[in-house]
Enzyme design. Structure first.
Site, short mmCIF file in Angstrom:
data_model
loop_
_atom_site.label_atom_id
_atom_site.label_comp_id
_atom_site.label_asym_id
_atom_site.label_seq_id
_atom_site.Cartn_x
_atom_site.Cartn_y
_atom_site.Cartn_z
N THR A 194 -5.21 -3.13 3.99
CA THR A 194 -4.88 -3.45 2.60
C THR A 194 -5.36 -4.83 2.39
O THR A 194 -4.60 -5.79 2.38
CB THR A 194 -3.40 -3.52 2.28
N ASN A 402 9.25 -4.82 5.48
CA ASN A 402 8.77 -3.46 5.29
C ASN A 402 9.87 -2.41 5.18
O ASN A 402 9.61 -1.28 4.78
CB ASN A 402 7.77 -3.10 6.38
#
Lengths: 407, 407
Positions: A194, A402
């Site tokens: 990403t 996360n």
């Protein structure tokens, strides 16, 4: 002027808009609560362009549109990027939105559509709020939004800091500048993570050589970093070369080709390392060097195996010289090697010699593992293959970020 | 008698010593401060034997010695296992120690050397303290150390609980028992992890069919679990079949072959799931089912990609229905698939249909993600390939354990 490198200088406060004829900016259009969330790069003239893209099967809509743009004439003049929403897994509506985003932006900048590229990063599966985007795009020519630092901020997601650089080198006696900006943070793994990377240069170079060079360099820079082993749907690296430096066109036969190549590589490697250093929850940069493998490819596989190991990464987080985990990661890389010839260093400290432990000073090793940049060297003793990979430690903070990113 | 399965019963409190003619035990020989650290399994008569071993290039010394034992006649009668020290990366001295360990044990049990197997698990790179081991081995015939639960404890490292089972099935009208024990915890990943699995049965079966069957079943059980993606130097699974049930020799042509196969598979799958559930820092078991892939192999690759994703695992830890990470992991699996046909379920809840988001009840999804067993189903819609993989969530506790395991 910054550090003296072999053939180039780092420009103090240099950035993606430092090369001749480039501008960049960023503004808040409301995709995020407060942070700047829309950025753009613009070249006064059409630039030769090259791109590399995620290998993920679920390639996001903006990547399809950008590839179409570049396919037309291998040129770009303007790039727009939003953070917060990735426009991935959004079906036909998402693709239409990416086309509309390109169209609106191209019109506002006064360039042909195929000279505009779009990029997005953020949450998967949500549609772009097009009204907000439209309003934001209508303001990109306002003087107040100009500034490369605004662009650097606009493209970030969970990154903790901006990532930009520019260097200066001499080609045909002309000063050539290469600048860049990037974002990373999570879902970072070899083969495009990403991450978004944008590089601008005023060098004069043909797009086919630019494409080949970008691919080769990406394989040794952006594709050699990992944060967590996840490769995202939205990653891309774009290079724009607008020729404003007026050097003689660069080809591999040009006497200064090496200088340009090394300069571009330096910029990509710098940005890649900054992404690894700023990985989610990371407290240190880890560099893994593998030497003496049967081939460079094999060295690459082994370096990636070490840098990707959660157990190696947690050991580094705990500053524990647990070389057994490094050996283990080498062993399960799937690459062929002679286990009895492997030696391992932590920094300068030899900890394994020819496959068996070498006595070492635990305190000195711990000190090295607490440094900002941790270095692991594996010497395989089989042949001359070598590779370098970068990553970070694995911390509680990674789990915290996360376990709660979306909600 | 426990749960009724199709062709077999789970035996209440059954274990690795439940099958006819098997014994097991464990004792403390001083490799660890207090915990039992030396375990063994013994069969009254030589048993047909089969093993599968780590694919790590740095295969530990005990694995080499055990493979030599089995290679001789495909039989084993006794297995000794120590925890705390892996005897891996220990060079020639380590290999000699593994031979000596086998020799001492075989002599004490009164069996030929090639009928004894050795296994070790724990720290890499340390030599076994042979005096302590020798003293421990000299006591393995003491009545007080007998007991399968002692064996189950002796083989653990950072595991939080013992893992054992036995089932009963009928073959040729004879009662056949299959029992087993395992340890896991860290370095758990497909292709043998830091895991040891031991299975005993009184079935009568030839060693070549036992070997083929163990390989096939391992690929669908022990090789389908992951805790952290690290494959260790020491993993093995051994099966001993001593024939004491006196059934007609089992071959694939035997009318009850399927019953035996399914029973052995159940035991291996049970132990594999118990290892995943007890992964370092794990708070829940995660099961990933992939259906509709082009091939079973492709489904396997996709299932492993999902179960190995740190981002999926942290999302589950945070009970966050972040299906974008599941899509992403499918997409970077490297397997071919049509992104526009992919549907995803969390438990029974459809969250992605044909590649785009499907509206769902966030609260209901969160509830499922908080259950002890979380299920992810990916329907690919390409063909009929399917696979199942097991793993666990990624927690702060995993980082804590592994940032400080050695020191």
């Amino acid at each position: 002027m910054g550090d003296q490198q072999e053939h180039f200088h780092i420009i103090k406060n240099g950035n993606i808009a430092t090369a001749k004829g480039f501008q960049a900016g960023g503004l808040h259009c409301g995709l995020r609560k407060k942070k700047i969330d829309l950025g753009w790069v613009y070249s006064e003239v059409p630039a030769q362009a090259a791109g590399v893209y995620t290998t993920n099967s679920f390639q996001a809509a903006p990547l399809k549109v950008t590839q179409e743009s570049i396919a037309k004439e291998n040129q770009l003049q303007a790039v727009i990027v939003n953070s917060a929403i990735a426009n991935a897994c959004t079906g036909e509506q998402g693709l239409q939105d990416a086309y509309d985003m390109r169209k609106l932006f191209a019109e506002t900048m006064g360039v042909e559509e195929h000279l505009a590229a779009v990029a997005s990063t953020g949450l998967i599966g949500e549609l772009l709020p097009m009204e907000k985007l439209q309003k934001g795009i209508s303001q990109v020519n306002d003087q107040e939004h100009l500034g490369a630092e605004k662009f650097e901020t606009a493209i970030l997601t969970t990154d903790t800091k901006e990532k930009g650089i520019a260097i200066e080198l001499e080609i045909d006696g002309e000063t050539v500048t290469i600048g860049g900006a990037a974002k990373g943070s999570g879902m970072i793994h070899p083969n495009m993570a990403t991450m978004l990377g944008f590089v601008t240069t005023d060098a004069n170079i043909s797009s086919n050589h630019l494409t080949d060079t970008l691919k080769a360099i990406t394989n040794k820079s952006f594709n050699m970093i990992t944060v967590d082993g996840d490769t995202s749907t939205n990653d891309m690296v774009l290079v724009l070369a607008n020729g404003q430096a007026e050097n003689k066109e660069l080809t591999p036969d040009h006497k200064d080709w090496e200088t340009f190549y090394e300069g571009l590589k330096f910029v990509c490697e710098y940005l890649a390392k900054e992404i690894a250093r700023d990985g989610e929850g990371a407290t240190r940069l880890v560099e893994v060097n593998v030497e003496g493998a049967f081939t460079d490819e094999s060295a690459t596989g082994i370096a990636k195996s070490i840098i990707s190991s959660n157990l190696v990464k947690t050991a580094i987080h705990g500053a524990d010289a647990n070389w057994g985990r490094i050996i283990t990661a080498i062993g399960y890389s799937g690459e062929s090697l002679d286990p009895d010839k492997v030696s391992i260093y932590l920094g300068d400290i030899l900890v394994v010699e020819n496959g068996v432990p070498h006595p070492f000073d635990e305190e000195a090793a711990k000190e090295h593992l607490l440094e900002d940049e941790v270095k692991i060297l594996a010497k395989l003793g089989d042949a001359n293959g070598r590779a370098t990979a970068w990553g970070c430690d694995l911390s509680y903070e990674y789990v915290r970020i996360n376990a709660s990113y979306r909600t």
